[in-house]
Scaffold this active site. Structure first.
Site, PDB file in Angstrom:
ATOM      1  N   GLU A 299       0.761  -1.271  -0.141  1.00 34.58           N
ATOM      2  CA  GLU A 299      -0.028  -0.177   0.054  1.00 34.58           C
ATOM      3  C   GLU A 299       0.715   1.248   0.186  1.00 34.58           C
ATOM      4  O   GLU A 299       0.811   1.970   0.820  1.00 34.58           O
ATOM      5  CB  GLU A 299      -0.756  -0.121   1.222  1.00 34.58           C
ATOM      6  N   HIS A 323      -8.230  -4.180  -0.971  1.00 35.73           N
ATOM      7  CA  HIS A 323      -7.570  -4.231   0.136  1.00 35.73           C
ATOM      8  C   HIS A 323      -6.354  -3.069   0.091  1.00 35.73           C
ATOM      9  O   HIS A 323      -6.206  -2.400   1.270  1.00 35.73           O
ATOM     10  CB  HIS A 323      -6.634  -5.508   0.190  1.00 35.73           C
ATOM     11  N   GLU A 324      -5.476  -3.117  -0.807  1.00 32.10           N
ATOM     12  CA  GLU A 324      -4.560  -1.989  -1.005  1.00 32.10           C
ATOM     13  C   GLU A 324      -5.043  -0.763  -0.827  1.00 32.10           C
ATOM     14  O   GLU A 324      -4.489   0.398  -0.113  1.00 32.10           O
ATOM     15  CB  GLU A 324      -3.433  -2.147  -1.967  1.00 32.10           C
ATOM     16  N   GLU A 346      -3.625  -4.444   9.463  1.00 35.77           N
ATOM     17  CA  GLU A 346      -4.260  -5.489   8.525  1.00 35.77           C
ATOM     18  C   GLU A 346      -5.678  -5.921   8.924  1.00 35.77           C
ATOM     19  O   GLU A 346      -6.436  -6.079   7.906  1.00 35.77           O
ATOM     20  CB  GLU A 346      -3.206  -6.559   8.460  1.00 35.77           C
ATOM     21  N   ASP A 403       8.503  -9.770  11.218  1.00 34.50           N
ATOM     22  CA  ASP A 403       7.669 -10.475  10.198  1.00 34.50           C
ATOM     23  C   ASP A 403       7.041 -11.822  10.669  1.00 34.50           C
ATOM     24  O   ASP A 403       6.421 -12.390   9.767  1.00 34.50           O
ATOM     25  CB  ASP A 403       8.406 -10.626   8.796  1.00 34.50           C
ATOM     26  N   TYR A 411      -4.677 -10.658   9.917  1.00 32.43           N
ATOM     27  CA  TYR A 411      -5.577 -10.568   8.756  1.00 32.43           C
ATOM     28  C   TYR A 411      -7.058 -10.986   9.053  1.00 32.43           C
ATOM     29  O   TYR A 411      -7.926 -10.216   9.054  1.00 32.43           O
ATOM     30  CB  TYR A 411      -5.067 -11.143   7.543  1.00 32.43           C
TER      31      TYR A 411
HETATM   32  N1  BES Z   1       0.779  -4.305   3.863  1.00 26.95           N
HETATM   33  C1  BES Z   1       0.714  -5.618   3.503  1.00 26.95           C
HETATM   34  C2  BES Z   1       2.201  -6.410   2.968  1.00 26.95           C
HETATM   35  C3  BES Z   1       3.210  -6.518   4.093  1.00 26.95           C
HETATM   36  C4  BES Z   1       2.685  -6.643   5.441  1.00 26.95           C
HETATM   37  C5  BES Z   1       4.387  -6.455   3.777  1.00 26.95           C
HETATM   38  C6  BES Z   1       3.821  -6.878   6.384  1.00 26.95           C
HETATM   39  C7  BES Z   1       5.330  -6.998   4.586  1.00 26.95           C
HETATM   40  C8  BES Z   1       5.018  -7.089   5.917  1.00 26.95           C
HETATM   41  C9  BES Z   1      -0.048  -5.698   2.316  1.00 26.95           C
HETATM   42  O1  BES Z   1      -1.427  -4.719   2.237  1.00 26.95           O
HETATM   43  C10 BES Z   1      -0.907  -7.009   2.136  1.00 26.95           C
HETATM   44  O2  BES Z   1      -1.544  -7.265   3.246  1.00 26.95           O
HETATM   45  N2  BES Z   1      -0.669  -7.725   1.075  1.00 26.95           N
HETATM   46  C11 BES Z   1      -1.589  -8.830   0.925  1.00 26.95           C
HETATM   47  C12 BES Z   1      -2.753  -8.747   0.173  1.00 26.95           C
HETATM   48  C13 BES Z   1      -3.911  -9.548   0.541  1.00 26.95           C
HETATM   49  C14 BES Z   1      -4.307  -9.704   1.820  1.00 26.95           C
HETATM   50  C15 BES Z   1      -5.054  -9.058  -0.466  1.00 26.95           C
HETATM   51  C16 BES Z   1      -0.638  -9.877   0.010  1.00 26.95           C
HETATM   52  O3  BES Z   1       0.385  -9.392  -0.350  1.00 26.95           O
HETATM   53  O4  BES Z   1      -0.852 -11.056  -0.218  1.00 26.95           O
HETATM   54 ZN    ZN Z   2      -2.662  -5.221   3.935  1.00 21.94          ZN
END
Ligand code: BES
Ligand code: ZN
Length: 633
Positions: A299, A323-324, A346, A403, A411
């Site tokens: 995002e 989502h983003e 999230e 992480d 989520y």
């Molecule tokens: N912000 C996250 C990605 C992220 C989180 C990167 C924590 C590094 C550390 C992003 O918004 C996300 O959740 N992406 C998901 C999308 C899905 C839930 C629709 C993905 O990449 O799978």
């Molecule tokens: Zn996210």
């Protein structure tokens, strides 16, 4: 100030005390948490000394060297001198080479890089002098900087120009910019970026729509953002406008496909606004990255980065964009204070994403997303252990890799909790609450205790019945899936399950009723067929529905998993191709894990990884290596 802090400590203790009561076992475990919790505003993952030194603005002046695979230049931090009494400034760095540090009057500053700390990198200590208005740090990145993926032309769609992009979340901005790298620290920025001519540069800022003649680009970001939202992409990138404030960037080879997939995004922004208030970031554009991108989406403000695996051709995976986009409110506008509070980013975003999807595609459709999400939540709890503290919404990541918190707890348990609050208090009241929440905390950070305080004061206080139904503490400070977790309606999945039964009872694949199935119905079907499936049945499915050759990576991923479990060798060459050409961790992980279950699979996994490695982002490499070589991690 003292009073506030005192009240705050009291509050957290009360919350924890009641959490202990409702969990009423494992007292000693909770005692330990009580100690940690009192310190809950602390961000364990930054070594910067914010707010002792207040950094207002970053001015970045860098050039991108594709031959050496480094970014080189300087970062000027403007200090807010009004409340400054600190003698030193500490910034986060990770594998950065620091060449010199200079004050605004041109004099040199003393500095040193402290010893590296596991996960966190090396703090950069700069000795300040009185009345210094800014410090300029001359630095360069190293070849293996965690945030950066350098792609050769062969690893792009167009095959004729190199590509670079960053992934800064959670704590990797420090590997390409010396910065205070905590989600609770916000700053504005401007940047000048120099690249070889013929390439486009984009950032999480006001962006160009055309390439510059001289390879020099200027950027401005006037809204304060945390470091994890710093982003940069360089490559042969073109732009296509969707409407007056949305558009898509991609390599010319895929721009039309991308445009078609995202045609409805302009409308989506309006839908989001009608739910939770104005979009505050000016433009909303999307950049489709080459296939090495390790995520579905990221995002970055004003410019979502996304995977090309979303380009299914039928808009069936645009929930990822919802989502983003939703993060423009939950996360970017109101930000989790520390990575312990990741669910506030999230969980809220998944809830918001599904509200956008419901408004666009209807309730039956989004109920499928809720159900698939619930399955993911069950899998996450099974994986982490149902009593594990890592299944609490509020996490404890001190001395750990942040992480670790990147699981479906944040989520799916997070969004299910908000769904429960909505179902309990009613949609109208909850939407009003969320609208206020976003506008009252805009451009601020918030931690879990502060959120719960706000939730009580603004919504739940005076409604004991709601509090008893929701049981907030069981969700936030308790393990597993609470009994009152909402169960989505299953109108469309019941029909899918009938077809699974028919197929199991011997019906030929061509007789199954699958017309009009969306990606989600297919995902449910393929996930729920009990495995192993006989080779004949796999063949029947494949010949009828061409699953091995599907262009939809969500479907491909589950199908390939079933193919491995059922030893359906005909799909193996395609599995190999998929693993080499997709960098998205979510798809890589289950397939590599499945391969590692048998000796032949292990051999195949290692052979594939040898070829695939250079196509993966450093973060995905780390992830896959932890699966292939478990002792090394
Ligand atoms: N912000 C996250 C990605 C992220 C989180 C990167 C924590 C590094 C550390 C992003 O918004 C996300 O959740 N992406 C998901 C999308 C899905 C839930 C629709 C993905 O990449 O799978
Ligand atoms: Zn996210």
């Amino acid at each position: 100030m003292f009073m506030n802090r005192f009240l705050y400590c009291m509050l957290t203790s009360i919350i924890l005390w009641s959490a202990c009561q409702s969990n009423n076992s494992k007292d000693s475990k909770n005692q330990v948490l009580l100690k940690n919790e009192v310190d809950s505003t602390k961000d364990w993952h930054t070594q910067s000394n914010f707010p002792k030194v207040n950094l207002k603005h970053l001015s970045l002046d860098i050039s991108v060297d594709f031959d050496k695979k480094i970014i080189k230049g300087n970062a000027t931090w403007f200090l807010d001198t009004t409340a400054q009494n600190a003698k030193r400034l500490f910034l986060d760095t990770r594998d950065l080479q620091i060449d010199s540090v200079v004050f605004n009057d041109g004099t040199k500053a003393d500095f040193r890089l402290e010893n590296p700390v596991e996960f966190l990198g090396s703090a950069l200590r700069i000795d300040l002098k009185d009345h210094a208005k800014s410090v300029t740090i001359f630095y360069q990145t190293q070849k293996d900087a965690t945030a950066l993926q350098w792609l050769n032309p062969t690893q792009t769609f167009g095959k004729n120009a190199p590509f670079l992009y960053t992934q800064s979340e959670s704590i990797y901005a420090r590997s390409w910019i010396p910065c205070p790298d905590g989600p609770g620290i916000r700053f504005t920025y401007d940047a000048t970026v120099k690249v070889p001519t013929g390439l486009m540069v984009l950032m999480s800022a006001e962006n160009p729509q055309q390439k510059s003649q001289d390879g020099i680009y200027h950027f401005k970001m006037d809204q304060a953002i945390p470091a994890y939202l710093m982003a940069l992409a360089v490559g042969d990138i073109s732009f296509k406008s969707i409407d007056d404030r949305t558009g898509v960037y991609a390599e010319p080879a895929i721009i039309d496909k991308a445009y078609h997939e995202f045609e409805d995004v302009g409308k989506m922004v309006h839908t989001a606004e009608s739910l939770y208030g104005p979009y505050r970031w000016g433009r909303y554009d999307i950049l489709v990255l080459p296939s090495g991108f390790p995520l579905g989406g990221m995002e970055n403000p004003r410019l979502t980065f996304c995977t090309p695996t979303i380009l299914a051709g039928d808009k069936s995976l645009v929930n990822l964009i919802a989502h983003e986009l939703a993060h423009s409110w939950s996360g970017n506008l109101v930000t989790n204070a520390t990575w312990n509070d990741f669910w506030l980013n999230e969980g809220f975003t998944v809830y918001f994403e599904r509200r956008i999807m419901e408004a666009t595609y209807g309730k039956d459709y989004v109920d499928m997303l809720w159900e698939l999400g619930y399955q993911d939540l069950e899998a996450a709890v099974a994986d982490l252990g149902k009593d594990s503290k890592d299944t609490w919404l509020r996490l404890y990541l001190k001395d750990r890799d942040p992480d670790i918190g990147l699981t479906d707890i944040a989520y799916e348990k997070g969004s299910a909790f908000l769904h429960l609050v909505e179902l309990t208090v009613g949609r109208e009241i909850f939407d009003k609450f969320l609208n206020n929440y976003f506008s009252n905390h805009a451009f601020q950070t918030i931690n879990t205790a502060q959120f719960l305080d706000y939730l009580n004061k603004d919504l739940l206080d005076g409604h004991e019945d709601w509090k008893n139904q929701i049981k907030v503490n069981e969700w936030v400070y308790g393990p597993g899936i609470p009994d009152n977790c909402p169960q989505p309606d299953r109108v469309r999945f019941i029909k899918v399950e009938e077809q699974i039964k028919n197929f199991q009872n011997g019906m030929a694949a061509k007789l199954l009723k699958t017309t009009d199935w969306s990606t989600y119905e297919w995902m449910h079907f393929l996930r729920q067929i009990p495995y192993p499936i006989t080779i004949e049945k796999m063949k029947d499915l494949d010949e009828t529905f061409h699953l091995t050759q599907t262009g939809n990576d969500e479907i491909a991923d589950i199908w390939f998993l079933q193919a491995l479990r059922s030893n359906y060798t005909e799909a193996f060459p395609q599995i190999k191709y998929f693993l080499i050409n997709t960098g998205r961790e979510k798809f890589l992980e289950p397939l590599y894990k499945e391969l590692m279950k048998t000796p032949e699979g292990k051999k195949m996994a290692k052979e594939i990884y040898k070829i695939a490695k250079e196509n993966y982002h450093p973060l995905a490499q780390k992830d896959v290596e932890s699966i292939l070589f478990p002792k090394n991690t």
